[in-house]
Scaffold this motif. Sequence first.
Motif, PDB file in Angstrom:
ATOM      1  N   LEU A  25     -46.459  17.884 -30.113  1.00 62.43           N
ATOM      2  CA  LEU A  25     -47.530  17.701 -31.094  1.00 62.43           C
ATOM      3  C   LEU A  25     -48.648  16.897 -30.438  1.00 62.43           C
ATOM      4  N   GLU A  26     -49.838  17.495 -30.346  1.00 62.02           N
ATOM      5  CA  GLU A  26     -50.916  16.843 -29.607  1.00 62.02           C
ATOM      6  C   GLU A  26     -52.213  16.768 -30.404  1.00 62.02           C
ATOM      7  N   ASP A  27     -52.168  17.080 -31.679  1.00 70.13           N
ATOM      8  CA  ASP A  27     -53.400  17.120 -32.466  1.00 70.13           C
ATOM      9  C   ASP A  27     -53.355  16.152 -33.640  1.00 70.13           C
ATOM     10  N   PHE A  28     -52.777  14.975 -33.407  1.00 73.23           N
ATOM     11  CA  PHE A  28     -52.654  13.964 -34.447  1.00 73.23           C
ATOM     12  C   PHE A  28     -53.617  12.814 -34.171  1.00 73.23           C
ATOM     13  N   PRO A  29     -54.750  12.742 -34.865  1.00 78.94           N
ATOM     14  CA  PRO A  29     -55.673  11.625 -34.654  1.00 78.94           C
ATOM     15  C   PRO A  29     -54.993  10.290 -34.937  1.00 78.94           C
ATOM     16  N   ALA A  30     -55.161   9.352 -34.020  1.00 81.17           N
ATOM     17  CA  ALA A  30     -54.502   8.055 -34.161  1.00 81.17           C
ATOM     18  C   ALA A  30     -54.867   7.377 -35.473  1.00 81.17           C
ATOM     19  N   ALA A  31     -56.132   7.452 -35.864  1.00 77.75           N
ATOM     20  CA  ALA A  31     -56.586   6.766 -37.068  1.00 77.75           C
ATOM     21  C   ALA A  31     -56.052   7.404 -38.338  1.00 77.75           C
ATOM     22  N   VAL A  32     -55.555   8.639 -38.233  1.00 83.55           N
ATOM     23  CA  VAL A  32     -54.932   9.292 -39.389  1.00 83.55           C
ATOM     24  C   VAL A  32     -53.444   8.976 -39.433  1.00 83.55           C
ATOM     25  N   VAL A  33     -52.774   9.120 -38.306  1.00 81.49           N
ATOM     26  CA  VAL A  33     -51.336   8.857 -38.256  1.00 81.49           C
ATOM     27  C   VAL A  33     -51.039   7.395 -38.572  1.00 81.49           C
ATOM     28  N   ILE A  34     -51.872   6.496 -38.047  1.00 78.93           N
ATOM     29  CA  ILE A  34     -51.668   5.055 -38.249  1.00 78.93           C
ATOM     30  C   ILE A  34     -52.895   4.515 -38.970  1.00 78.93           C
ATOM     31  N   PRO A  35     -52.821   4.379 -40.302  1.00 81.97           N
ATOM     32  CA  PRO A  35     -54.010   3.977 -41.077  1.00 81.97           C
ATOM     33  C   PRO A  35     -54.631   2.660 -40.631  1.00 81.97           C
ATOM     34  N   SER A  53     -49.019   9.457 -23.412  1.00 84.42           N
ATOM     35  CA  SER A  53     -48.800   9.118 -24.811  1.00 84.42           C
ATOM     36  C   SER A  53     -50.030   9.330 -25.693  1.00 84.42           C
ATOM     37  N   MET A  54     -51.183   9.614 -25.052  1.00 88.65           N
ATOM     38  CA  MET A  54     -52.409   9.757 -25.814  1.00 88.65           C
ATOM     39  C   MET A  54     -53.400  10.564 -24.990  1.00 88.65           C
ATOM     40  N   ASP A  55     -54.319  11.245 -25.642  1.00 84.26           N
ATOM     41  CA  ASP A  55     -55.276  12.050 -24.902  1.00 84.26           C
ATOM     42  C   ASP A  55     -56.251  11.151 -24.136  1.00 84.26           C
ATOM     43  N   PRO A  56     -56.910  11.692 -23.107  1.00 81.33           N
ATOM     44  CA  PRO A  56     -57.786  10.854 -22.276  1.00 81.33           C
ATOM     45  C   PRO A  56     -58.906  10.170 -23.045  1.00 81.33           C
ATOM     46  N   ALA A  57     -59.341  10.767 -24.147  1.00 84.39           N
ATOM     47  CA  ALA A  57     -60.413  10.160 -24.941  1.00 84.39           C
ATOM     48  C   ALA A  57     -59.912   9.049 -25.850  1.00 84.39           C
ATOM     49  N   ARG A  58     -58.594   8.830 -25.837  1.00 79.94           N
ATOM     50  CA  ARG A  58     -57.966   7.802 -26.680  1.00 79.94           C
ATOM     51  C   ARG A  58     -58.240   8.036 -28.167  1.00 79.94           C
ATOM     52  N   LYS A  59     -58.171   9.305 -28.565  1.00 86.11           N
ATOM     53  CA  LYS A  59     -58.374   9.660 -29.975  1.00 86.11           C
ATOM     54  C   LYS A  59     -57.097  10.186 -30.621  1.00 86.11           C
ATOM     55  N   ASN A  60     -56.376  11.063 -29.918  1.00 85.10           N
ATOM     56  CA  ASN A  60     -55.202  11.718 -30.477  1.00 85.10           C
ATOM     57  C   ASN A  60     -53.922  11.188 -29.846  1.00 85.10           C
ATOM     58  N   LEU A  61     -52.926  10.946 -30.689  1.00 90.12           N
ATOM     59  CA  LEU A  61     -51.618  10.542 -30.205  1.00 90.12           C
ATOM     60  C   LEU A  61     -50.816  11.768 -29.807  1.00 90.12           C
ATOM     61  N   TYR A  62     -50.042  11.657 -28.742  1.00 88.79           N
ATOM     62  CA  TYR A  62     -49.101  12.696 -28.360  1.00 88.79           C
ATOM     63  C   TYR A  62     -47.733  12.348 -28.936  1.00 88.79           C
ATOM     64  N   ASP A 232     -37.186   7.715 -37.769  1.00 90.00           N
ATOM     65  CA  ASP A 232     -38.615   7.566 -38.014  1.00 90.00           C
ATOM     66  C   ASP A 232     -39.024   6.144 -38.374  1.00 90.00           C
ATOM     67  N   THR A 233     -38.226   5.155 -37.985  1.00 89.39           N
ATOM     68  CA  THR A 233     -38.752   3.792 -38.083  1.00 89.39           C
ATOM     69  C   THR A 233     -39.923   3.621 -37.117  1.00 89.39           C
ATOM     70  N   LEU A 234     -39.941   4.453 -36.071  1.00 89.20           N
ATOM     71  CA  LEU A 234     -41.011   4.454 -35.073  1.00 89.20           C
ATOM     72  C   LEU A 234     -41.464   5.882 -34.844  1.00 89.20           C
ATOM     73  N   HIS A 235     -42.774   6.099 -34.831  1.00 88.56           N
ATOM     74  CA  HIS A 235     -43.310   7.416 -34.536  1.00 88.56           C
ATOM     75  C   HIS A 235     -43.984   7.488 -33.169  1.00 88.56           C
ATOM     76  N   HIS A 236     -44.438   6.340 -32.667  1.00 86.92           N
ATOM     77  CA  HIS A 236     -45.202   6.338 -31.415  1.00 86.92           C
ATOM     78  C   HIS A 236     -44.994   5.001 -30.718  1.00 86.92           C
ATOM     79  N   PRO A 237     -45.030   4.973 -29.379  1.00 84.94           N
ATOM     80  CA  PRO A 237     -44.805   3.715 -28.654  1.00 84.94           C
ATOM     81  C   PRO A 237     -45.744   2.579 -29.032  1.00 84.94           C
ATOM     82  N   ILE A 238     -46.956   2.880 -29.495  1.00 84.62           N
ATOM     83  CA  ILE A 238     -47.880   1.799 -29.848  1.00 84.62           C
ATOM     84  C   ILE A 238     -47.299   0.904 -30.931  1.00 84.62           C
ATOM     85  N   GLN A 239     -46.388   1.440 -31.750  1.00 85.35           N
ATOM     86  CA  GLN A 239     -45.806   0.643 -32.828  1.00 85.35           C
ATOM     87  C   GLN A 239     -44.829  -0.411 -32.313  1.00 85.35           C
ATOM     88  N   ILE A 240     -44.381  -0.271 -31.090  1.00 91.97           N
ATOM     89  CA  ILE A 240     -43.543  -1.323 -30.504  1.00 91.97           C
ATOM     90  C   ILE A 240     -44.396  -2.545 -30.194  1.00 91.97           C
TER      91      ILE A 240
END
Length: 300
Positions: A25-35, A53-62, A232-240
């Motif tokens: 899954l590569e089309d999840f905007p960070a600001a949407v997934v993590i309010p 873990s994230m696109d080069p523009a730092r917009k979408n989470l992988y 799903d306590t964690l969805h992405h490494p940034i939450q650590i």
Amino acid sequence: MEKPTSFDTYRLGDITVTRIPELSLEDFPAAVVIPEWDPDILVRHPDWITPGSMDPARKNLYMQVHSWLVRTPRWTILIDTGVGNDKPRPFTPGFDRLSTPFLERLAKAGAQPEDIDYVLMTHLHVDHVGWNTRLEGGRWVPTFPNARYLFSGRELQYFTDERHHNDRNKTSFIVQRDSVLPLVDAGVAELIEVDGSEVLEGFAFQPTPGHSIDHASITVTSRGETAIFPGDTLHHPIQIFKPEWNSMFDAFEDEARTARKWVLDYAANENARLFSTHFPESAVGEVRRRGDGGFEWQFV
């Protein structure tokens, strides 16, 4: 969206754990997934996000969807079963009526559906129970015919109670009908209480509610080594690094933060390898404490 990835295998005492990929899954905007997302966090801490873990523009989470194939000296086990094929998901278009080679990948990892002894589920959401069943002759039948399927009875009760049939849960109500209730009807479901006790030797369902009503994190021990499958306590490494940040998918926000902190404390205190469900790259790593009292993450 779906693409093949490698079959990474890890050893834990007498146990091996292999990732069975389903989707990337590569089309999840960070600001949407993590309010609560703050893009400045990566300016201050650029090392908190790896390139995978994230696109080069730092917009979408992988992120990913995958299952874990666990082999012990006695049993062959699947932890969570992804999205599944042919499932009608009108409210989740990215998961609607998929056709992925998940079972072929499972076979490539050395297991046929008939080989699975147990299926353990952290919770009963769309992307964790889909391969419980497959379509056969117009009916949803257990995919793993010799397996016992273990999951929270409270979760099933919640997601089949019409009082909870709201906008958030509308997909989950469909999911129970085609991916969970057929197991009950077939007599292969074991409804458990999530209380931290062992359900199999070395395997325990730890209570980590918040993402869902009775979400469990599964801990595994073998010969003094420990792992945790936090669902799903964690969805992405940034939450650590920022455990106070919930995802948009967390139903009970305060409880989700408490559960996430419990998982990170457990992983750090027990030196437990963490096998995630949605992290990108290897999806596996180690949690360590930072000098400021927070946590950090290292993929392995």
